[in-house]
Design a protein around this motif. Structure first.
Motif, PDB file in Angstrom:
ATOM      1  N   SER A   1     -32.052  16.696 -17.942  1.00 51.88           N
ATOM      2  CA  SER A   1     -31.361  17.371 -16.865  1.00 51.88           C
ATOM      3  C   SER A   1     -30.772  16.271 -15.971  1.00 51.88           C
ATOM      4  CB  SER A   1     -32.375  18.222 -16.102  1.00 51.88           C
ATOM      5  OG  SER A   1     -31.789  18.671 -14.923  1.00 51.88           O
ATOM      6  N   ALA A   2     -29.452  16.172 -15.936  1.00 49.57           N
ATOM      7  CA  ALA A   2     -28.836  15.036 -15.242  1.00 49.57           C
ATOM      8  C   ALA A   2     -27.451  15.371 -14.742  1.00 49.57           C
ATOM      9  CB  ALA A   2     -28.743  13.845 -16.204  1.00 49.57           C
ATOM     10  N   LEU A   3     -27.012  14.614 -13.758  1.00 45.91           N
ATOM     11  CA  LEU A   3     -25.672  14.779 -13.205  1.00 45.91           C
ATOM     12  C   LEU A   3     -25.092  13.389 -12.945  1.00 45.91           C
ATOM     13  CD1 LEU A   3     -23.877  17.134 -12.373  1.00 45.91           C
ATOM     14  CD2 LEU A   3     -24.917  17.045 -10.100  1.00 45.91           C
ATOM     15  N   VAL A   4     -23.899  13.154 -13.491  1.00 43.40           N
ATOM     16  CA  VAL A   4     -23.206  11.899 -13.199  1.00 43.40           C
ATOM     17  C   VAL A   4     -22.137  12.222 -12.174  1.00 43.40           C
ATOM     18  CG1 VAL A   4     -21.896   9.967 -14.151  1.00 43.40           C
ATOM     19  CG2 VAL A   4     -23.649  11.102 -15.553  1.00 43.40           C
ATOM     20  N   CYS A   5     -22.367  11.782 -10.941  1.00 40.35           N
ATOM     21  CA  CYS A   5     -21.441  12.080  -9.846  1.00 40.35           C
ATOM     22  C   CYS A   5     -20.580  10.861  -9.569  1.00 40.35           C
ATOM     23  CB  CYS A   5     -22.218  12.472  -8.592  1.00 40.35           C
ATOM     24  SG  CYS A   5     -23.105  14.021  -8.771  1.00 40.35           S
ATOM     25  N   TYR A   6     -19.360  10.873 -10.072  1.00 41.47           N
ATOM     26  CA  TYR A   6     -18.439   9.755  -9.875  1.00 41.47           C
ATOM     27  C   TYR A   6     -18.216   9.513  -8.371  1.00 41.47           C
ATOM     28  CZ  TYR A   6     -13.934   7.433  -9.429  1.00 41.47           C
ATOM     29  OH  TYR A   6     -12.935   6.585  -9.052  1.00 41.47           O
ATOM     30  N   ALA A   7     -18.390   8.272  -7.950  1.00 38.48           N
ATOM     31  CA  ALA A   7     -18.196   7.929  -6.531  1.00 38.48           C
ATOM     32  C   ALA A   7     -16.700   7.845  -6.238  1.00 38.48           C
ATOM     33  CB  ALA A   7     -18.891   6.605  -6.202  1.00 38.48           C
ATOM     34  N   VAL A   8     -16.185   8.877  -5.595  1.00 36.23           N
ATOM     35  CA  VAL A   8     -14.747   9.051  -5.394  1.00 36.23           C
ATOM     36  C   VAL A   8     -14.128   7.865  -4.647  1.00 36.23           C
ATOM     37  CG1 VAL A   8     -13.023  10.540  -4.284  1.00 36.23           C
ATOM     38  CG2 VAL A   8     -14.980  11.557  -5.480  1.00 36.23           C
ATOM     39  N   LYS A   9     -14.913   7.241  -3.772  1.00 38.63           N
ATOM     40  CA  LYS A   9     -14.375   6.143  -2.969  1.00 38.63           C
ATOM     41  C   LYS A   9     -13.807   5.010  -3.818  1.00 38.63           C
ATOM     42  CE  LYS A   9     -18.530   5.124  -1.079  1.00 38.63           C
ATOM     43  NZ  LYS A   9     -19.584   5.705  -1.965  1.00 38.63           N
ATOM     44  N   ALA A  10     -14.297   4.866  -5.043  1.00 33.99           N
ATOM     45  CA  ALA A  10     -13.845   3.743  -5.872  1.00 33.99           C
ATOM     46  C   ALA A  10     -12.373   3.880  -6.237  1.00 33.99           C
ATOM     47  CB  ALA A  10     -14.696   3.634  -7.134  1.00 33.99           C
ATOM     48  N   ASN A  11     -11.955   5.101  -6.528  1.00 31.84           N
ATOM     49  CA  ASN A  11     -10.551   5.368  -6.831  1.00 31.84           C
ATOM     50  C   ASN A  11     -10.371   6.875  -6.743  1.00 31.84           C
ATOM     51  OD1 ASN A  11      -8.057   5.995  -8.071  1.00 31.84           O
ATOM     52  ND2 ASN A  11      -8.133   4.130  -9.295  1.00 31.84           N
ATOM     53  N   SER A  12      -9.650   7.310  -5.717  1.00 30.42           N
ATOM     54  CA  SER A  12      -9.620   8.744  -5.432  1.00 30.42           C
ATOM     55  C   SER A  12      -8.333   9.415  -5.888  1.00 30.42           C
ATOM     56  CB  SER A  12      -9.842   8.972  -3.939  1.00 30.42           C
ATOM     57  OG  SER A  12      -8.898   8.232  -3.200  1.00 30.42           O
ATOM     58  N   ASN A  13      -7.537   8.729  -6.712  1.00 28.60           N
ATOM     59  CA  ASN A  13      -6.309   9.369  -7.212  1.00 28.60           C
ATOM     60  C   ASN A  13      -6.645  10.682  -7.924  1.00 28.60           C
ATOM     61  OD1 ASN A  13      -4.224   9.969  -9.395  1.00 28.60           O
ATOM     62  ND2 ASN A  13      -3.165   8.459  -8.138  1.00 28.60           N
ATOM     63  N   LEU A  14      -5.853  11.714  -7.649  1.00 28.39           N
ATOM     64  CA  LEU A  14      -6.127  13.041  -8.218  1.00 28.39           C
ATOM     65  C   LEU A  14      -6.227  13.012  -9.743  1.00 28.39           C
ATOM     66  CD1 LEU A  14      -3.929  15.567  -6.178  1.00 28.39           C
ATOM     67  CD2 LEU A  14      -6.311  14.907  -5.792  1.00 28.39           C
ATOM     68  N   ALA A  15      -5.417  12.176 -10.365  1.00 27.41           N
ATOM     69  CA  ALA A  15      -5.428  12.132 -11.837  1.00 27.41           C
ATOM     70  C   ALA A  15      -6.757  11.562 -12.347  1.00 27.41           C
ATOM     71  CB  ALA A  15      -4.266  11.282 -12.338  1.00 27.41           C
ATOM     72  N   VAL A  16      -7.289  10.571 -11.650  1.00 26.94           N
ATOM     73  CA  VAL A  16      -8.590  10.002 -12.034  1.00 26.94           C
ATOM     74  C   VAL A  16      -9.662  11.079 -11.900  1.00 26.94           C
ATOM     75  CG1 VAL A  16     -10.350   8.308 -11.381  1.00 26.94           C
ATOM     76  CG2 VAL A  16      -7.930   7.645 -11.399  1.00 26.94           C
ATOM     77  N   LEU A  17      -9.619  11.803 -10.795  1.00 32.38           N
ATOM     78  CA  LEU A  17     -10.611  12.862 -10.569  1.00 32.38           C
ATOM     79  C   LEU A  17     -10.450  13.965 -11.625  1.00 32.38           C
ATOM     80  CD1 LEU A  17     -10.368  13.150  -6.666  1.00 32.38           C
ATOM     81  CD2 LEU A  17     -11.818  11.637  -8.032  1.00 32.38           C
ATOM     82  N   ASP A  18      -9.213  14.285 -11.936  1.00 30.52           N
ATOM     83  CA  ASP A  18      -8.908  15.327 -12.918  1.00 30.52           C
ATOM     84  C   ASP A  18      -9.483  14.955 -14.290  1.00 30.52           C
ATOM     85  OD1 ASP A  18      -7.769  17.398 -14.342  1.00 30.52           O
ATOM     86  OD2 ASP A  18      -5.714  16.680 -14.165  1.00 30.52           O
ATOM     87  N   VAL A  19      -9.199  13.728 -14.712  1.00 30.63           N
ATOM     88  CA  VAL A  19      -9.686  13.259 -16.019  1.00 30.63           C
ATOM     89  C   VAL A  19     -11.212  13.385 -16.080  1.00 30.63           C
ATOM     90  CG1 VAL A  19     -10.070  11.101 -17.311  1.00 30.63           C
ATOM     91  CG2 VAL A  19      -7.755  11.734 -16.580  1.00 30.63           C
ATOM     92  N   LEU A  20     -11.871  13.014 -15.003  1.00 30.22           N
ATOM     93  CA  LEU A  20     -13.343  13.047 -15.000  1.00 30.22           C
ATOM     94  C   LEU A  20     -13.866  14.477 -14.894  1.00 30.22           C
ATOM     95  CD1 LEU A  20     -13.858   9.867 -12.832  1.00 30.22           C
ATOM     96  CD2 LEU A  20     -14.614  10.191 -15.200  1.00 30.22           C
ATOM     97  N   ALA A  21     -13.201  15.293 -14.082  1.00 35.63           N
ATOM     98  CA  ALA A  21     -13.636  16.698 -13.949  1.00 35.63           C
ATOM     99  C   ALA A  21     -13.563  17.399 -15.299  1.00 35.63           C
ATOM    100  CB  ALA A  21     -12.762  17.423 -12.923  1.00 35.63           C
ATOM    101  N   ARG A  22     -12.518  17.107 -16.066  1.00 35.39           N
ATOM    102  CA  ARG A  22     -12.372  17.749 -17.386  1.00 35.39           C
ATOM    103  C   ARG A  22     -13.496  17.349 -18.328  1.00 35.39           C
ATOM    104  NH1 ARG A  22      -6.114  18.404 -18.891  1.00 35.39           N
ATOM    105  NH2 ARG A  22      -5.275  18.320 -16.786  1.00 35.39           N
TER     106      ARG A  22
END
Ligand code: LLP
Length: 424
Positions: free
Chosen positions: A59-80
Motif C-alpha cells: 500500500s503506497a503512494l508516490v506523491c511527486y513534489a510539484v515544486k521541482a517542476n510545476s509545468n502542467l504537462a509534467v503534472l499531466d504525464v505523471l497524473a496519467r
C-alpha cells in the motif's frame, strides 16, 4: 569524440548531434528559439516507474513534489501514470487540479499554509495536510470546523538527522525551520487526537534534498517508527508513514543508489519492526524530473579575458539560478561538438550581476552562435526562474519520441508588465 552521457535519461548523441529522445536539439532550437527548456517524457515516466514498481504489492503512494517542476504537462504525464502530488501552496493545488491530478492523492506540505490555502485544500478534499506546528494544527482544525469537514493530518517530525547535503537544502536538522521537534511529537499527536475536526492519519519527515546515500533515510525512518510504535502502545493507530523526498541525482560524479535499493531498505525496516501494514508515502521531486530536462542556450559572444575566457550565452541566472544560489555544478554539453582544440571558459549570462554564471572552468571548443545544453536541468530550474532584468522566461518543450510539444510558450515583453500600471 562526443562527451559521454547516461543513455537512459532521454538525452544522447546520435551522429554527433545531441538529441532528446528522437528529436535533434539543434533543429528544435531553430524552431522554438533559445533559451529553451526541453524535457523527455520517457525519462520522466521511467523515473516515476522506478518508484512505483519498487513499491508494487504494497500500500503506497508516490506523491511527486510539484515544486521541482510545476509545468502542467509534467503534472499531466505523471497524473496519467497514477502519481499523487506533494504540494506546498494554493498555486500548486490549482495546477495539479488543472492538470487532471487526483485530489485524493494530494498531500499538502509546507510550514506556512495560509487560511485561504487551507480552506481551498479542504474544499478540494486533499488526502492529507502535513502539519509542522501547533498553531498550524489549530488553524486547520478551526477551518475544518467552519467548513463542517474533517481534516486528515499527518505530523511532519524533524528527526534531527544530518543528511550530508548542502546547508540550503538540508531540512531535517534541529536548527531548520521544518517539522515538529522530535521531543514534542508525541505530545502533539495527542493534542491532534483531541481536536474534533482533525483526524490523525500519518507521521512523516523530510531530511533534505540531493541525498545520495541510503543510511540517513534509514536512520530517519527508525526514528519515525519509534514514534509510531509508541503511539500504538497508547492505542493510537496511524495509517501511513511519509519518508519525504526522493534520492539525489547525478550532476557530475555523484553515484546515488538505485531507487529500488532505497525503497527495499526502508520497507525492510518497516517489516522488521512490525509496521508492514502501513501505507508508505514518498514525495520525490528531483529524481523524477531532474535528469529528464535540459536548458538549451546559444553563445552570444566569446570574450577573452586576462585570466579567464568568458562565453556569454543567452540564458542567465534568472532562467537557472542553481549555480548562483547553491554553487551548483551543472553539466554543459555542446549540442554539435566541434573538432577544434578546447579552451577553458566560464559560461555566463547577460544579467548585470557577477553571480550570473552557469558554469565555471569548462573546456569547450566554442564559436559564437553555438548551441549548448545544460543537462540535468529538469528540476528546480524553470520552477525557480524569474523575470529579473525584465527578461522573458524561456519556453518549454516536452519531447515524446519524435514529437516535440510546446508546453509553455515564451513570454512576451508585454506580459512582463501586464499587471502593472503607471500612476493616475
Ligand atoms: N517534500 C518536501 C516537504 C520538500 O521540502 C521537498 C523539497 C521535497 C519533498 C522534494 O525533495 P526532492 O525529492 O526533490 O529531493 N531548490 C533546491 C532544492 C530544494 C528542495 C526543497 N524541498 C535545489 O535546487 O537543489
Amino acid at each position: 569524440m562526443t562527451p559521454a552521457l547516461p543513455a537512459s535519461e532521454g538525452f544522447s548523441y546520435r551522429e554527433h548531434r545531441l538529441h532528446c529522445e528522437d528529436v535533434a536539439l539543434d533543429t528544435l532550437a531553430q524552431r522554438c528559439g533559445t533559451p529553451l527548456y526541453v524535457y523527455s517524457r520517457r525519462a520522466i515516466e521511467d523515473a516515476y516507474a522506478a518508484y512505483a514498481s519498487a513499491l508494487s504489492g504494497r500500500s503506497a503512494l508516490v506523491c511527486y513534489a510539484v515544486k521541482a517542476n510545476s509545468n502542467l504537462a509534467v503534472l499531466d504525464v505523471l497524473a496519467r501514470r497514477g502519481a499523487g502530488f506533494d504540494i506546498v501552496s494554493g498555486g500548486e493545488l490549482a495546477r495539479v487540479l488543472t492538470a487532471g491530478g487526483d485530489v485524493q492523492k494530494i498531500v499538502f506540505s509546507g510550514v506556512g499554509k495560509s487560511e485561504v490555502e487551507i480552506e481551498a485544500a479542504l474544499n478540494a478534499g486533499v488526502a492529507c495536510f502535513n502539519v509542522e506546528s501547533v498553531p498550524e494544527l489549530d488553524r486547520i482544525d478551526a477551518a475544518a470546523r467552519r467548513l463542517q469537514k474533517r481534516a486528515r493530518v499527518a505530523l511532519r517530525v524533524n528527526p534531527d538527522i544530518d543528511a550530508g547535503t548542502h546547508p540550503y537544502i538540508s531540512t531535517g536538522l534541529k536548527n531548520n525551520k521544518f517539522g515538529v521537534a522530535y521531543a514534542d511529537a508525541l505530545a502533539l499527536c495527542r493534542t491532534a487526537m483531541e481536536k474534533s475536526a482533525i483526524e490523525l492519519v500519518g507521521l512523516g519527515c523530510h531530511i533534505g534534498s540531493q541525498i545520495t546515500e541510503i543510511a540517513p533515510y534509514v536512520a530517519a525512518a527508525d526514528r519515525i517508527i519509534d514514534l509510531v510504535n509508541q503511539l500504538e502502545r497508547e492505542k493510537v493507530a496511524i495509517r501511513h508513514i511519509d519518508f519525504g523526498g526522493g534520492l539525489g541525482i547525478r550532476y557530475r560524479d555523484e553515484s546515488p543508489p538505485a531507487v529500488a535499493d532505497l525503497i527495499s531498505a526502508l520497507l525492510a525496516r518497516l517489516d522488521a519492526r512490525g509496521q508492514r501494514d502501513k501505507t508508505v508515502i514518498f514525495e520525490p521531486g528531483r529524481s523524477i524530473v531532474g535528469s529528464a530536462g535540459a536548458l538549451l542556450t546559444r553563445v552570444e559572444y566569446l570574450k577573452p579575458g586576462e585570466s579567464k575566457n568568458f562565453a556569454i550565452v543567452d540564458a542567465a541566472m534568472n532562467d537557472l539560478i542553481r549555480p548562483a544560489m547553491y554553487d551548483a555544478w551543472m553539466n554543459v554539453l555542446p549540442v554539435t561538438p566541434r573538432r577544434e582544440e578546447p579552451k577553458r571558459y566560464d559560461i555566463v549570462g547577460p544579467v548585470c550581476e557577477s553571480a550570473d554564471w552557469l558554469a565555471r572552468d569548462r573546456d569547450l571548443a566554442l564559436q559564437p552562435g553555438d548551441l549548448l545544453a545544460i543537462v540535468s536541468a529538469g528540476a528546480y530550474a524553470m520552477a525557480m526562474s524569474s523575470n529579473y532584468n525584465s527578461r522573458a522566461r524561456p519556453a518549454e518543450v516536452m519531447v515524446d519520441a519524435a514529437a516535440a510539444h510546446c508546453v509553455r510558450r515564451r513570454e512576451t515583453l508585454a506580459e512582463l508588465f501586464a499587471t502593472e500600471s503607471r500612476v493616475p
